[in-house]
Design a protein around this motif. Structure first.
Motif: not given
Length: 529
Positions: A112-113, A202-204, A265-267, A269-275
């Motif tokens: 989910t980033r 991803q972290v970088e 940009s890669a997903l 979707r937002s990390p919150r909604s995907l989680w």
């Protein structure tokens, strides 16, 4: 030759050509800039040339494809941990002086980033920062971070233990304590390739987002390169206005409100909604007992437990739980019967030395043992304890400075070098090798006789040829040898020559040299035959 030397050579040759052009009345050529020179130079570099100039590893990272990115199928399946120093200067509010740039440790969920845990501190990457991240997996973000959530933009902070963690090969990651903590909690630890930041891309990319977003816009931010900041007359140290607490609050607001709710940009979707959507089918794992989970973190050491408790870092830990713990461990402890101490595994948190945790191997649970009252504050950490003790030794006057220790080390090295150059030691070694390891020296035999009370006069040392095991030839033997040597064409030693010359008949060249050294040594001591 580096790129600047090549550019200097280019400018020098161009000046020479321009001097010739002026003589002919032709327009001179203007040199290109260093940046343009470097750009044209890079265009002409292929993988082979880059490998010869900068190394094979750099050429592979520059020309070969990175490969498929690391992915995960559900939240909490894979988490990446990395550290960086933030591009913001902070101050000390009490003194108003610059405090430097703190370190940021981040744990990102790959699927989910989302940022599962983070820690902003002046402590360099260490086991203490890893412990803080692991603690947030179970309890969430620190409670003192007040997130100003609204109806339009809700704050989001994920929680849950990961199933797998990717870390680099730093000392705090490959040591004993952190892998053992992961194993106790069922977490698989994976080490990224050495000097391959692409493995944690991803972290970088998140660090780059922080620098381009909130960090460079804050007072004390460090945008651009140092050369560009000098041209624009930007001094982050003079412009700094935030302390580390205020910077921590700003970072929490950015991650919880903006980053987690912004479309990635890669997903798409937002990390919150995907989680939230993925957690409905596969909810994250929460430790059933948070106290036992936190007890499994921190530094692991081996100690002995007795009725007096445990001594750790010159501190005494004892309590009512020691007797019950000894009752479980002593009957099963290896050793002699009646032993009143048992080896145990001890865990302690570097930022809180008010208690330690001992593993009870019978019940597979950690037992808390408090620190005995000793005058130190309850929440004191290891770093502050070391500083207080160092200050106390300095006030007492028995603190040895670093310069004195360096001089002592240099003196030790000089003594070792003098011993190495001492020829008497090498003579003694050769003499011992020629006599044999089991034969005593005359001086050793004399001391032995004196202790035994033997007053019999001692004989003089034997001559070097007999001491070395050599055979002295008679005149008949020499004559026989002369006849054999005449038939074989070899030279015959004279019977008037010394013992070293006669020894050539039976000894090799290295053995003759050793005997000659031994004979010279005895002559110098007045024991010549």
């Amino acid at each position: 030759m580096n790129i600047k030397d090549a550019y200097a050579l280019y400018c020098t040759r161009l000046d020479e050509k321009n001097a010739e052009r002026r003589g002919y009345g032709v327009d001179v050529a203007r040199p290109i800039s260093l940046r343009e020179f470097y750009r044209r130079f890079k265009v002409r570099l292929d993988e082979g040339t880059t490998a010869r100039l900068y190394g094979k590893r750099f050429a592979q990272s520059r020309f070969q494809p990175v490969g498929q990115p690391i992915t995960a199928e559900r939240p909490g399946e894979l988490v990446m941990i990395d550290h960086t120093r933030v591009d913001v200067m902070t101050i000390d509010l009490e003194t108003g002086l610059s405090a430097g740039c703190p370190w940021l440790a981040v744990a990102m969920d790959v699927h989910t980033r989302a940022i599962c845990a983070w820690e902003l501190t002046f402590t360099p990457p260490s086991l203490e920062t890893l412990t803080a991240l692991m603690r947030q997996f179970g309890r969430g973000w620190p409670a003192e971070l007040e997130l100003s959530s609204t109806a339009e933009v809700p704050a989001f902070a994920p929680i849950g233990l990961p199933r797998q963690i990717i870390v680099d090969n730093a000392l705090e990651n490959v040591g004993r304590s952190f892998p053992a903590s992961c194993e106790l909690n069922g977490i698989d630890l994976v080490f990224a390739p050495v000097r391959r930041p692409q493995a944690k891309g991803q972290v970088e990319r998140f660090f780059k987002t922080l620098n381009e977003g909130p960090f460079h816009g804050l007072p004390g931010g460090k945008p651009f390169t140092p050369q560009e900041r000098n041209k624009r007359d930007i001094d982050p140290e003079k412009l700094a206005r935030l302390d580390i607490g205020q910077l921590r609050a700003e970072l929490a607001q950015f991650i919880a409100l903006e980053y987690h709710n912004r479309v990635h940009s890669a997903l798409g979707r937002s990390p919150r909604s995907l989680w939230i959507e993925a957690s409905r089918t596969t909810p994250p794992f929460i430790p059933p007992c948070l106290d036992q989970y936190e007890a499994s973190l921190g530094v692991e050491v081996d100690r002995h437990l007795s009725v007096k408790g445990i001594e750790l870092l010159s501190l005494r830990f004892n309590g009512s739980s020691v007797n019950a713990l000894l009752g479980d461990l002593l009957p099963r402890a290896p050793g002699r019967a009646g032993e009143r101490s048992v080896p145990v595994k001890v865990r302690y948190l570097p930022d809180d030395l008010s208690r330690i945790f001992v593993l009870n191997t019978v019940t597979s649970r950690f037992v808390e043992i408090p620190r005995v009252e000793d005058g130190y504050p309850d929440g004191i950490g290891k770093y502050l304890l070391d500083e207080l003790r160092k200050q106390a030794r300095a006030e007492a006057g028995d603190e040895i400075g670093e310069k004195e220790l360096q001089r002592a080390a240099v003196a030790r090295l000089e003594r070792l070098e003098e011993m190495r150059r001492d020829k008497r030691l090498s003579y003694r070694t050769k003499s011992h090798r020629l006599r044999g390891a089991g034969e005593k020296r005359p001086s050793d035999q004399a001391r032995t006789d004196d202790r035994a009370g033997n007053t019999t006069p001692r004989l003089a040392p034997i001559s070097p040829p007999e001491a070395a095991g050599c055979v002295t030839l008679s005149e008949n033997e020499l004559g026989t040898h002369a006849e054999d040597a005449g038939r074989t064409g070899r030279s015959t030693p004279s019977k008037k020559s010394g013992w070293a010359e006669r020894a050539k008949v039976n000894l090799s060249e290295p053995e003759r040299d050793d005997i000659a050294d031994l004979f010279q040594q005895r002559r110098s001591r007045g024991n010549d035959d």
